[in-house]
Scaffold this motif. Structure first.
Motif, short mmCIF file in Angstrom:
data_model
loop_
_atom_site.label_atom_id
_atom_site.label_comp_id
_atom_site.label_asym_id
_atom_site.label_seq_id
_atom_site.Cartn_x
_atom_site.Cartn_y
_atom_site.Cartn_z
N GLU A 5 -15.66 -6.10 -3.94
CA GLU A 5 -14.80 -7.14 -3.39
C GLU A 5 -14.98 -7.25 -1.89
N LEU A 6 -15.07 -6.11 -1.21
CA LEU A 6 -15.20 -6.14 0.25
C LEU A 6 -16.56 -6.70 0.68
N ARG A 67 -4.64 -10.33 0.09
CA ARG A 67 -3.89 -10.55 -1.16
C ARG A 67 -4.55 -11.59 -2.08
N ARG A 68 -5.25 -12.55 -1.51
CA ARG A 68 -5.89 -13.60 -2.31
C ARG A 68 -7.40 -13.40 -2.43
N THR A 69 -8.04 -12.93 -1.39
CA THR A 69 -9.50 -12.80 -1.39
C THR A 69 -9.97 -11.50 -2.04
N THR A 73 -8.39 -4.58 -4.03
CA THR A 73 -8.48 -3.73 -2.83
C THR A 73 -7.15 -3.68 -2.10
N ALA A 74 -6.49 -4.84 -1.99
CA ALA A 74 -5.19 -4.88 -1.31
C ALA A 74 -4.17 -4.04 -2.05
N LEU A 76 -4.68 -1.37 -4.12
CA LEU A 76 -4.97 0.06 -4.00
C LEU A 76 -4.60 0.58 -2.61
N THR A 77 -4.98 -0.16 -1.58
CA THR A 77 -4.65 0.26 -0.21
C THR A 77 -3.15 0.21 0.02
N GLY A 78 -2.50 -0.84 -0.51
CA GLY A 78 -1.06 -0.95 -0.35
C GLY A 78 -0.30 0.15 -1.06
N THR A 79 -0.80 0.61 -2.20
CA THR A 79 -0.14 1.72 -2.91
C THR A 79 -0.19 3.00 -2.06
N VAL A 80 -1.33 3.25 -1.42
CA VAL A 80 -1.42 4.41 -0.52
C VAL A 80 -0.47 4.25 0.65
N ALA A 81 -0.39 3.04 1.21
CA ALA A 81 0.48 2.81 2.36
C ALA A 81 1.95 2.98 1.99
N VAL A 82 2.39 2.46 0.85
CA VAL A 82 3.79 2.58 0.47
C VAL A 82 4.13 4.02 0.10
N SER A 83 3.15 4.77 -0.42
CA SER A 83 3.39 6.20 -0.68
C SER A 83 3.57 6.95 0.62
#
Length: 430
Positions: A5-6, A67-69, A73-74, A76-83
């Motif tokens: 994706e990246l 979030r759209r593109t 990836t957003a 997975l990274t967001g889950t780490v950030a919220v943890s």
């Protein structure tokens, strides 16, 4: 998957940029006023103070840009950030942006990923509700499942519903486009079919008269005989008047919006006698063999209208049933065009017309002498054979035209019952 994706990551959507900037500014404002989700002395808080909350906040803002593109990836990274945010005093802006990233992952991500996210968040919600209650046995721990459901499963379920509605709307749009395309194709096909039908009628009604005019005018110019020229001019005038009347009748139908109807006074097999007599008047030796019955043969051979009518009545009606009107029209036009072609191209000799009815079929056959012609010859375009072939195909019959020894034979076999039309074969030059 996230790496792929990246690699093909396009520019963030403008609306996603607005969300990311708004979430970051809102989170900074909450940190500035000291509005956190947990107190500093909470047992699970490992990092106290406002600064540790800024790292998850900034990372989550970056996830909003993807979030759209790059939704997976957003997420997975967001889950780490919220943890990581759970180890600090907690920022409400970080939690809200995580719910939006979860929603976007289901809405914009691949279908398989969206289904997996639904299952995973649902199982986490159930586990977050049952496991703490089984361990501590206090009603307050049920709030853990509620928080997990609101923060994870709720956005995922909302994204799934919106995605379904969007897919249904897209499918409806595609169906509407396909319906419009099919309607346009039907309209174009109807226009083409109508143009072909009118072309056949125009050719069949006028070509015979014009061919006679061309041949007799050539004869009048090439033969220095006043009597011959007078007779040729008389024939030319008769064919001109008849052709003009046919043209006026056809133009009247077009102007009156009668394109869906057959031309007025649709010819039938009753008019074969007049058709043959007209061909004889133009200099063609025409006879009929083995007609529908003896009455029809006698009527044509003797040139008596009464005999023709009696023969046709017996051949078309009686115990065997009437000949359908479309079949009568097609048979008449095929004989008419065959006689026109014989007038233009046939060698001197007798032209025979044969109509036979057997096994539920009407067999129409016209034979003319084939070979080199010394007299005047009218030019041909091939439209006549195309029209005869189309008429036969529209009724589901068979058509053939070509030389058979010393004869050029045109044969059409027309079903007397309703049949499925067959594709028209490749046309031949007339």
């Amino acid at each position: 998957m996230a790496v792929r994706e990246l690699r093909r990551l396009p520019r963030p959507h403008r609306f996603d940029v607005y969300i990311a900037v708004g979430g970051l500014l809102g989170g900074l404002l909450l940190v500035a006023v000291g509005l956190n989700t947990r107190p500093a002395k909470d047992p699970i808080t490992l990092f106290e103070g406002p600064w540790p909350m800024l790292v998850p906040l900034v990372v989550m803002s970056g996830c909003e840009l993807l979030r759209r593109t790059a939704p997976r990836t957003a997420l997975l990274t967001g889950t780490v950030a919220v943890s990581a945010d759970a180890l600090t005093q907690g920022s409400l802006a970080t939690l809200l942006m995580f719910t939006d990233v979860m929603y976007a992952a289901v809405l914009y991500g691949p279908l398989a990923s969206a289904r997996r996210i639904q299952w995973i968040t649902g199982l986490l919600t159930v586990a977050g509700t049952l496991v703490p209650f089984a361990v501590w046995r206090t009603p307050e721990v049920l709030l853990i499942g509620v928080v997990v459901g609101v923060g994870a499963y709720g956005p995922a379920a909302t994204g799934w519903l919106v995605r379904n509605h969007r897919d249904v709307a897209e499918a409806a749009r595609l169906r509407a486009e396909q319906t419009a395309l099919l309607a346009e194709m039907d309209r174009a096909q109807a226009v083409t079919s109508e143009r072909a039908r009118m072309a056949r009628e125009l050719h069949d009604m006028v070509a015979n008269h014009l061919s006679a005019i061309a041949i007799h005018s050539t004869a009048a110019l090439s033969i220095d005989d006043p009597a011959t020229s007078q007779q040729a001019l008389k024939t030319i005038r008769e064919n001109s008047v008849e052709g003009l009347a046919e043209m006026r009748r056809l133009i009247g139908i077009l102007r009156d919006g009668g394109g869906d109807k057959e031309p007025a006074a649709t010819p039938t097999l009753d008019g074969l006698a007049a058709l043959v007599e007209g061909s004889r008047a133009n200099g063609l030796d025409v006879g009929l063999d083995d007609g529908l019955d003896d009455g029809l043969d006698k009527g044509l051979d003797d040139g008596l209208d009464k005999g023709l009518d009696d023969g046709l009545d017996k051949g078309r009606g009686g115990d065997r049933g009437p000949v359908p009107t479309p079949v009568e029209l097609a048979a008449y036009r095929i004989v008419q065009e065959s006689l026109t072609n014989a007038l233009k191209h046939a060698c001197p000799g007798r032209v025979t017309v044969r109509l036979a009815r057997r096994d539920g079929m009407l067999d129409v056959r016209v034979s003319s002498p084939y070979g080199h012609r010394d007299g005047p010859r009218a030019p041909g375009s091939g439209a006549g054979l195309v029209g005869m072939r189309e008429r036969t195909a529209l009724l589901g019959g068979t058509f053939a035209a070509g030389p058979e020894g010393e004869w050029w034979t045109v044969r059409a076999v027309l079903p007397l019952t309703e049949a499925v039309p067959a594709p028209a074969p490749v046309s031949e030059e007339s």
